[in-house]
Structure formats: structure tokens, C-alpha cells
Design a protein around this motif. Structure first.
Motif, PDB file in Angstrom:
ATOM      1  N   UNK A 122       0.844  -1.182   0.000  1.00  0.00           N
ATOM      2  CA  UNK A 122       0.000   0.000   0.000  1.00  0.00           C
ATOM      3  C   UNK A 122       0.875   1.225   0.000  1.00  0.00           C
ATOM      4  N   UNK A 123       0.448   2.239  -0.727  1.00  0.00           N
ATOM      5  CA  UNK A 123       1.113   3.523  -0.686  1.00  0.00           C
ATOM      6  C   UNK A 123       0.107   4.490  -0.100  1.00  0.00           C
ATOM      7  N   UNK A 124       0.335   4.914   1.123  1.00  0.00           N
ATOM      8  CA  UNK A 124      -0.643   5.721   1.816  1.00  0.00           C
ATOM      9  C   UNK A 124      -0.772   7.121   1.250  1.00  0.00           C
ATOM     10  N   UNK A 125       0.222   7.613   0.561  1.00  0.00           N
ATOM     11  CA  UNK A 125       0.134   8.949   0.010  1.00  0.00           C
ATOM     12  C   UNK A 125      -0.492   8.965  -1.381  1.00  0.00           C
ATOM     13  N   UNK A 126      -0.667   7.817  -1.977  1.00  0.00           N
ATOM     14  CA  UNK A 126      -1.292   7.745  -3.283  1.00  0.00           C
ATOM     15  C   UNK A 126      -0.333   7.955  -4.442  1.00  0.00           C
ATOM     16  N   UNK A 127       0.912   8.302  -4.193  1.00  0.00           N
ATOM     17  CA  UNK A 127       1.861   8.531  -5.272  1.00  0.00           C
ATOM     18  C   UNK A 127       2.174   7.218  -5.973  1.00  0.00           C
ATOM     19  N   UNK A 128       2.112   7.263  -7.289  1.00  0.00           N
ATOM     20  CA  UNK A 128       2.393   6.062  -8.080  1.00  0.00           C
ATOM     21  C   UNK A 128       3.560   6.361  -9.011  1.00  0.00           C
ATOM     22  N   UNK A 129       4.659   6.788  -8.451  1.00  0.00           N
ATOM     23  CA  UNK A 129       5.823   7.186  -9.243  1.00  0.00           C
ATOM     24  C   UNK A 129       6.939   6.166  -9.103  1.00  0.00           C
ATOM     25  N   UNK A 130       7.632   5.947 -10.209  1.00  0.00           N
ATOM     26  CA  UNK A 130       8.836   5.127 -10.183  1.00  0.00           C
ATOM     27  C   UNK A 130      10.007   6.089  -9.986  1.00  0.00           C
ATOM     28  N   UNK A 131      10.567   6.100  -8.787  1.00  0.00           N
ATOM     29  CA  UNK A 131      11.630   7.057  -8.474  1.00  0.00           C
ATOM     30  C   UNK A 131      12.956   6.721  -9.150  1.00  0.00           C
ATOM     31  N   UNK A 132      13.023   5.607  -9.855  1.00  0.00           N
ATOM     32  CA  UNK A 132      14.192   5.329 -10.679  1.00  0.00           C
ATOM     33  C   UNK A 132      14.112   6.137 -11.979  1.00  0.00           C
ATOM     34  N   UNK A 133      12.888   6.503 -12.370  1.00  0.00           N
ATOM     35  CA  UNK A 133      12.668   7.273 -13.597  1.00  0.00           C
ATOM     36  C   UNK A 133      12.451   8.750 -13.287  1.00  0.00           C
ATOM     37  N   UNK A 134      11.596   9.032 -12.301  1.00  0.00           N
ATOM     38  CA  UNK A 134      11.207  10.408 -11.983  1.00  0.00           C
ATOM     39  C   UNK A 134      11.940  10.896 -10.739  1.00  0.00           C
ATOM     40  N   UNK A 135      12.720  11.951 -10.928  1.00  0.00           N
ATOM     41  CA  UNK A 135      13.488  12.496  -9.813  1.00  0.00           C
ATOM     42  C   UNK A 135      13.175  13.966  -9.537  1.00  0.00           C
ATOM     43  N   UNK A 136      12.731  14.691 -10.569  1.00  0.00           N
ATOM     44  CA  UNK A 136      12.532  16.136 -10.415  1.00  0.00           C
ATOM     45  C   UNK A 136      11.165  16.578 -10.936  1.00  0.00           C
ATOM     46  N   UNK A 137      10.705  17.699 -10.383  1.00  0.00           N
ATOM     47  CA  UNK A 137       9.465  18.319 -10.834  1.00  0.00           C
ATOM     48  C   UNK A 137       9.646  19.832 -10.822  1.00  0.00           C
TER      49      UNK A 137
END
Length: 176
Positions: free
Chosen positions: A30-45
């Protein structure tokens, strides 16, 4: 008797091993924050300013909304916010800030007033164009019409901004 004990202990060890293997292979995540990001791909915003383009303008709203959005992203993701090229981009504008009467009393006066705020968001995923979104989100709060807007405006804008940020996050970074 010793042979019987040996078989029972061996069976117990085998059953425990099978149960442990089964439990390890069946993981529920479960991801309690709802974020569905692959942090190996996405690092910056990169989060741009959200200027007010509504007919009715309440200047503190822009800062309230932007702060809520940035805080929510930093609390619920591991993305690093940058001002240069990034993996993800959020930009937009506050397009609506309106008041409308809601509940009407028997003498044709409003007993409730609704404050509605709309935000147009353009979400760009520089790693996967299929995730791009250009959408308008709206949220509102009702308040007693006997109250002056100036008395409740700050609190209502904070509440509405939180709801808008939650909607935006779920549609973009939450990938719902």
C-alpha cells in the motif's frame, strides 16, 4: 517412539517453511500517500506559478494555492523541486473565483453562499507523453450568507486549496 517424534518435528519444520515461503511471495503493498511514481525514472518536478486569471480576484489566493501544492508534493513524494528542466512539470492558472447564492429562505433571500474556485492545470510528463493532462479542477465551500466574505475568505480559500491540491495530485502524480 523416537522415530515418531522425528517425523512430527520434520513435518512441523516443513509446514513452517512452506507457510513462510507462501507469505513471502504474497506481499500486499500500500502507498498511503497515493503517489504512483517510479523514483528510478522520476526524480525532479518543476511547479510554475499559478497566476489568477479569474474575473473576481483575491490576491492572497495565488500564494495560498501555490504553497499548498508545493508542500503537498514535498510531503507525499520524493521528487526534488527544480526551476530548470525536469522530469515532470505542473503549470496552470486560477481561472475561477466566484460567489453564488445557494439556499433561499421563504422571503427570497439567500441563507447560504457558495465560494467556488477553479484551477486549470497542465501536467507534462517529459518521460511519457501518454501521462500528460490538461484539465480544470473545481472545488467549493458554502458559508452562511449573513457572514461577510472578508471574514471567512482566508479560511475558505485554505480549505478549497487543500481540496484542489488533493484532486490535482490524484489526477497527476497519484496516477489515479
Amino acid at each position: 517412539m523416537a522415530w515418531n517424534t522425528f517425523i512430527r518435528r520434520s513435518l512441523a519444520v516443513i509446514i513452517v517453511a512452506i507457510c513462510a515461503a507462501a507469505m513471502q511471495s504474497c506481499r500486499i503493498s500500500y502507498k498511503f500517500n497515493g503517489a504512483a511514481l517510479d523514483y528510478n525514472i522520476y526524480k525532479t518536478i518543476h511547479v510554475s506559478e499559478f497566476p489568477i486569471r479569474a474575473a473576481l480576484v483575491y490576491p492572497p489566493l495565488q500564494q495560498t494555492f501555490e504553497n499548498e501544492l508545493l508542500d503537498y508534493i514535498s510531503r507525499n513524494t520524493r521528487l526534488r523541486t527544480v526551476d530548470t528542466a525536469s522530469d515532470l512539470q505542473l503549470e496552470g492558472e486560477i481561472t475561477g473565483y466566484s460567489l453564488s447564492p445557494q439556499a433561499v429562505t421563504e422571503n427570497a433571500r439567500a441563507s447560504q453562499t457558495r465560494l467556488t474556485i477553479s484551477v486549470r492545470v497542465k501536467y507534462t510528463d517529459n518521460k511519457n507523453e501518454g501521462n500528460d493532462i490538461d484539465q480544470t479542477f473545481s472545488a467549493y465551500r458554502d458559508f452562511d450568507a449573513s457572514l461577510m466574505l472578508t471574514d471567512v475568505q482566508d479560511d475558505l480559500c485554505q480549505q478549497i486549496s487543500k481540496e484542489l491540491v488533493d484532486l490535482i495530485f490524484n489526477a497527476t502524480l497519484g496516477n489515479w
